[in-house]
Design a protein around this motif. Structure first.
Motif, short mmCIF file in Angstrom:
data_model
loop_
_atom_site.label_atom_id
_atom_site.label_comp_id
_atom_site.label_asym_id
_atom_site.label_seq_id
_atom_site.Cartn_x
_atom_site.Cartn_y
_atom_site.Cartn_z
N ALA A 54 -27.66 7.38 -94.33
CA ALA A 54 -28.96 6.73 -94.28
C ALA A 54 -29.58 6.88 -92.89
CB ALA A 54 -28.84 5.25 -94.64
N VAL A 55 -30.92 6.83 -92.85
CA VAL A 55 -31.62 6.92 -91.57
C VAL A 55 -32.67 5.82 -91.48
CG1 VAL A 55 -31.31 9.41 -91.45
CG2 VAL A 55 -33.44 8.48 -92.35
N ILE A 56 -32.91 5.38 -90.26
CA ILE A 56 -34.06 4.56 -89.93
C ILE A 56 -34.91 5.39 -88.97
CG2 ILE A 56 -34.91 2.51 -88.75
CD1 ILE A 56 -32.43 1.03 -89.59
N LEU A 57 -36.19 5.50 -89.27
CA LEU A 57 -37.08 6.26 -88.42
C LEU A 57 -37.45 5.43 -87.19
CD1 LEU A 57 -39.46 7.62 -91.18
CD2 LEU A 57 -37.35 8.64 -90.31
N ASN A 58 -37.48 6.07 -86.05
CA ASN A 58 -37.80 5.37 -84.81
C ASN A 58 -39.32 5.30 -84.63
OD1 ASN A 58 -37.66 4.12 -82.36
ND2 ASN A 58 -37.01 5.93 -81.23
N THR A 59 -39.94 4.57 -85.57
CA THR A 59 -41.40 4.42 -85.52
C THR A 59 -41.79 2.96 -85.34
OG1 THR A 59 -41.40 4.31 -87.95
CG2 THR A 59 -41.83 6.45 -86.94
N GLY A 60 -40.81 2.15 -85.00
CA GLY A 60 -41.10 0.73 -84.79
C GLY A 60 -40.74 -0.15 -85.96
N GLY A 61 -40.51 0.43 -87.10
CA GLY A 61 -40.13 -0.37 -88.26
C GLY A 61 -38.65 -0.24 -88.55
N PHE A 62 -38.23 -0.75 -89.71
CA PHE A 62 -36.82 -0.74 -90.05
C PHE A 62 -36.56 -0.14 -91.42
CE2 PHE A 62 -36.17 -3.21 -86.38
CZ PHE A 62 -37.21 -4.11 -86.30
N LYS A 63 -37.50 0.64 -91.92
CA LYS A 63 -37.36 1.22 -93.25
C LYS A 63 -36.17 2.15 -93.27
CE LYS A 63 -39.97 3.81 -96.73
NZ LYS A 63 -41.32 4.32 -97.07
N THR A 64 -35.22 1.88 -94.19
CA THR A 64 -33.99 2.65 -94.29
C THR A 64 -34.06 3.55 -95.51
OG1 THR A 64 -32.76 0.86 -93.24
CG2 THR A 64 -31.49 2.53 -94.41
N ILE A 65 -33.86 4.85 -95.27
CA ILE A 65 -33.89 5.84 -96.34
C ILE A 65 -32.48 6.34 -96.59
CG2 ILE A 65 -34.83 8.06 -97.09
CD1 ILE A 65 -37.14 7.54 -95.09
N PHE A 66 -32.05 6.33 -97.85
CA PHE A 66 -30.70 6.73 -98.21
C PHE A 66 -30.67 8.13 -98.82
CE2 PHE A 66 -27.93 3.09 -97.61
CZ PHE A 66 -28.83 2.05 -97.43
N GLY A 67 -29.55 8.81 -98.60
CA GLY A 67 -29.27 10.03 -99.34
C GLY A 67 -28.81 9.70 -100.74
N ALA A 68 -28.56 10.75 -101.53
CA ALA A 68 -28.20 10.57 -102.94
C ALA A 68 -26.76 10.13 -103.13
CB ALA A 68 -28.45 11.86 -103.70
N GLY A 69 -25.95 10.20 -102.09
CA GLY A 69 -24.58 9.76 -102.19
C GLY A 69 -23.61 10.90 -102.45
#
Lengths: 114, 112
Positions: A92-107
């Motif tokens: 998973a990644v969180i973009l360093n844009t000031g928010g905390f939106k976490t994007i996951f891979g498919a596993g």
């Protein structure tokens, strides 16, 4: 667009063998990187994270991962797996844009055989 | 701390009925995420809140879905009316800053 790609949907491996689960990401900004594990009928648990500093990070249960900025990868490794490591693993990644939106891979389903 | 607590653990309902899923955050956490997990689509982010404010709801499938955070420790996800394609495991997760997400055990929703 930002994305997380886990290159293997399933990884079978024998007990006590080493394993590597691959993860690549795509982002135009810097990211924070995570690995999570999910056992059957449970929620995800944090294994390890990379926020900054040393590119080699160690987590729980003997797992470690290395951040490679030039290859935009964050592969997970364990030198010797156990039957109990059988589970689904998510990058998973969180973009360093000031928010905390976490994007996951498919596993990636890790299946450890005796 | 008991961790993130979700209720109910299982929900079986009929198409057209209203469904409400509940989540209690870990004390001190200020971000709350709702995810949906299916075999076909994997883990999808539905919505997330920061300091009780919805930040990104672009993953909410349609107007039948709504989420609220009435206070700093509690959230609900409502589906009205429910449809069979809503059947999935719904997870909530909380976090503090970029420390990583702490997930609840999930709610297995079956819409008949």
């Amino acid at each position: 667009a930002q994305s997380v790609t886990q290159l293997d949907s399933q990884v079978p491996v024998f007990e006590e063998a080493p394993v590597e689960l691959r993860c690549n990401y795509s982002s135009s900004v810097s990211v924070y990187l995570f690995w999570y594990v999910q056992y059957p009928n449970q929620g995800l648990q944090l294994l390890l994270k990379y926020l900054s500093g040393s590119t080699l990070v160690k987590g729980i249960n003997g797992f470690e991962a290395e951040f490679n900025k030039s290859q935009t990868s964050f592969h997970l490794r364990k030198p010797s797996v156990h039957i109990s490591d059988t589970a689904e693993y998510f990058c998973a990644v969180i973009l360093n844009t000031g928010g905390f939106k976490t994007i996951f891979g498919a596993g990636t389903r890790l299946f450890v055989k005796a | 701390d008991a961790g993130v607590i979700q209720s109910p653990r299982h929900e079986v309902t009929e198409m057209g009925q209203e469904v409400t899923l509940r989540c209690k955050l870990i004390s001190g956490h200020n971000s709350l995420f709702w995810y949906r997990q299916t075999m076909m689509r994997g883990l999808e982010l539905l919505i997330y809140f920061n300091n009780n404010v919805p930040i990104d709801d672009s993953g909410m499938p349609e107007d039948r879905f709504s989420a609220k955070m009435p206070n700093a420790s509690f959230s609900t996800l409502k589906i009205q009316p429910s449809e069979p394609r809503d059947s999935a495991v719904y997870f909530c997760a909380s976090s503090f800053s970029r420390d990583g997400l702490f997930f609840g055990s999930g709610t297995q929703l079956s819409v008949l």
